[in-house]
Structures are given as C-alpha cells and as structure tokens.
Design a protein around this motif. Sequence first.
Motif, PDB file in Angstrom:
ATOM      1  N   ALA A   1     -20.801   7.602   6.829  1.00 47.97           N
ATOM      2  CA  ALA A   1     -20.078   7.050   5.673  1.00 47.97           C
ATOM      3  C   ALA A   1     -21.048   6.419   4.683  1.00 47.97           C
ATOM      4  CB  ALA A   1     -19.053   6.026   6.147  1.00 47.97           C
TER       5      ALA A   1
ATOM      6  N   GLU B   1     -17.977  -0.357   4.548  1.00 52.53           N
ATOM      7  CA  GLU B   1     -18.473   0.484   5.626  1.00 52.53           C
ATOM      8  C   GLU B   1     -19.680  -0.161   6.319  1.00 52.53           C
ATOM      9  OE1 GLU B   1     -16.763   2.877   6.570  1.00 52.53           O
ATOM     10  OE2 GLU B   1     -15.689   3.746   4.883  1.00 52.53           O
TER      11      GLU B   1
ATOM     12  N   THR C   1     -12.295  12.958   4.106  1.00 53.27           N
ATOM     13  CA  THR C   1     -13.093  12.303   5.143  1.00 53.27           C
ATOM     14  C   THR C   1     -12.344  11.128   5.751  1.00 53.27           C
ATOM     15  OG1 THR C   1     -15.189  12.940   4.096  1.00 53.27           O
ATOM     16  CG2 THR C   1     -15.243  11.074   5.623  1.00 53.27           C
ATOM     17  N   GLU C   2     -11.760  10.295   4.903  1.00 49.69           N
ATOM     18  CA  GLU C   2     -11.072   9.105   5.412  1.00 49.69           C
ATOM     19  C   GLU C   2      -9.818   9.476   6.192  1.00 49.69           C
ATOM     20  OE1 GLU C   2     -12.879   6.853   5.507  1.00 49.69           O
ATOM     21  OE2 GLU C   2     -13.606   5.997   3.634  1.00 49.69           O
TER      22      GLU C   2
ATOM     23  N   GLU D   1      -9.313   8.437   9.998  1.00 50.16           N
ATOM     24  CA  GLU D   1      -8.106   7.735  10.446  1.00 50.16           C
ATOM     25  C   GLU D   1      -7.548   8.375  11.720  1.00 50.16           C
ATOM     26  OE1 GLU D   1      -3.470   7.039   9.034  1.00 50.16           O
ATOM     27  OE2 GLU D   1      -4.909   7.946   7.647  1.00 50.16           O
TER      28      GLU D   1
ATOM     29  N   GLU E   1     -10.139   2.335   6.249  1.00 53.41           N
ATOM     30  CA  GLU E   1     -10.299   3.743   5.870  1.00 53.41           C
ATOM     31  C   GLU E   1      -9.059   4.243   5.126  1.00 53.41           C
ATOM     32  OE1 GLU E   1     -13.161   4.221   6.149  1.00 53.41           O
ATOM     33  OE2 GLU E   1     -14.005   3.697   8.074  1.00 53.41           O
TER      34      GLU E   1
ATOM     35  N   HIS F   1      -9.400   3.026   1.646  1.00 56.22           N
ATOM     36  CA  HIS F   1     -10.404   3.790   0.896  1.00 56.22           C
ATOM     37  C   HIS F   1      -9.834   5.125   0.419  1.00 56.22           C
ATOM     38  CE1 HIS F   1     -13.848   1.565   3.187  1.00 56.22           C
ATOM     39  NE2 HIS F   1     -13.272   0.823   2.267  1.00 56.22           N
ATOM     40  N   ALA F   2      -9.065   5.788   1.287  1.00 55.89           N
ATOM     41  CA  ALA F   2      -8.452   7.059   0.893  1.00 55.89           C
ATOM     42  C   ALA F   2      -7.454   6.842  -0.242  1.00 55.89           C
ATOM     43  CB  ALA F   2      -7.764   7.701   2.096  1.00 55.89           C
TER      44      ALA F   2
END
Length: 224
Positions: free
Chosen positions: A76, A103, A154-155, A159, A187, A190-191
């Motif tokens: 990350a 992160e 990615t997030e 998760e 996370e 963040h998404a």
Amino acid sequence: MSPTPSSAHRTPVEPRLSGPDRFFELLDQSLRTLWARPQAERQTPAPEQADGELSDTERKTSAALMRVNHVGEVCAQALYTAQAFTTRDEKLRQHLRRAAQEETDHLAWTEDRVHALGGRTSLLNPLWYGGALAIGLVAGRLGDRTSLGFVIETEHQVEQHLNSHLARLPAQDQSSRAIVRQMRDDEIAHADAAQAAGGIPLPAPVRWLMKTAAKVMTTTAHRI
C-alpha cells in the motif's frame, strides 16, 4: 497588527514540488518503508477484552496472518507513493499522502504485532514493494481517474482479505483482531474517498490479474 479577514481564514497550501523534489520524496518514502521503523500517528487499536492464552500453533498462525497483513501495508505504501509521484493534481497528491499516512499506521501496528507474537516480517518485502511501486507508476500514467480506480479495487480486495483473516485468527487473539478490524474500516474509507474523487471501475481482466497477483503474494508471504 491584526490580520485582515482574508489572511485570517486562509488555508495553508503546500508549495508544488518540482520533478526532482518529487523523485527524492519517492526515494525517501521507499527507503523509510523498507528499512526504517514505521511511526504511527494513532495509537494501536485496543482490544475489547484481554487476550486469552495462545497455544504454540495458534501463535504461529496469528504471526503468519499478521505478516501477510504487514506485506499488504508495504504494498500500500508503494502504491500510494507511486501514485502521488505521477499525478499532476496537487490536491489529489495531498489526498494520496494523507491516505499513505494512515497506511503507515497499519504498517507500524502489524509490524509490532508480528514481533509481539514471536514472528518476523517477510524476507521478500523489497520484492513486494518493487512490484507494487511498478503497478502504481503504470496506474498513475494512465490518468488520475484510472489511478483512483486501482485504489478502489485494491481496497475492496484488501477488505475481503481482512474479513477472511478475522475468520481465521484465533478467537483468543483479541489484540490482532482489533488491529485487523480497524484496518478494514480504514480501507473501506479509502475506497469510498477514491470513488468520491472520481475513480472509475477497472476492466474485469485487470481485476482478475490483481486478484491473482495478490493470491501469489499472500500465499508466499504466509511462509516467507
């Protein structure tokens, strides 16, 4: 002399970095991630109840899972660092740097927990970091909206990965479970932030490749 109304409410703005400055920032962050002890801004999440007694097998299981989580945070850092390097949007760069700091909290929490369980971090961290950095640089070159799409995907995968760890961690290991729960919540945020910033969905083949690469990484990091 008192400040004028306009200066009194002015929000500080960091100066735009030149190309060389951004490169050295990327290099500095990379070296810190791989070789320096991470410093968390937030306290390690506290468990709701005290840890129970862990058997040797349970302790090894927890240490391996938290090592995998630590590798995820190494990646990350690489992803966010690369994307902050490539974007020309200063507001987005600051957003990515703030996410990277959260992160860094995760990086510190997982590293401390691995050591507390008597384990070690992955011997292949430089390899994981280099691969994620390359992905971040490519994503960034495809444009900010695609780059943010990589963050979203990615997030979402992280998760799911963290939810699977909550199912696998020993019930007595409340300290590890508290860390993983907070990481998962971060996370998700963040998404959501990347989505709100304009991130676009990635093509299905790209999402499949990301899942495959993540599977290889997590399987390897569980042992090495």
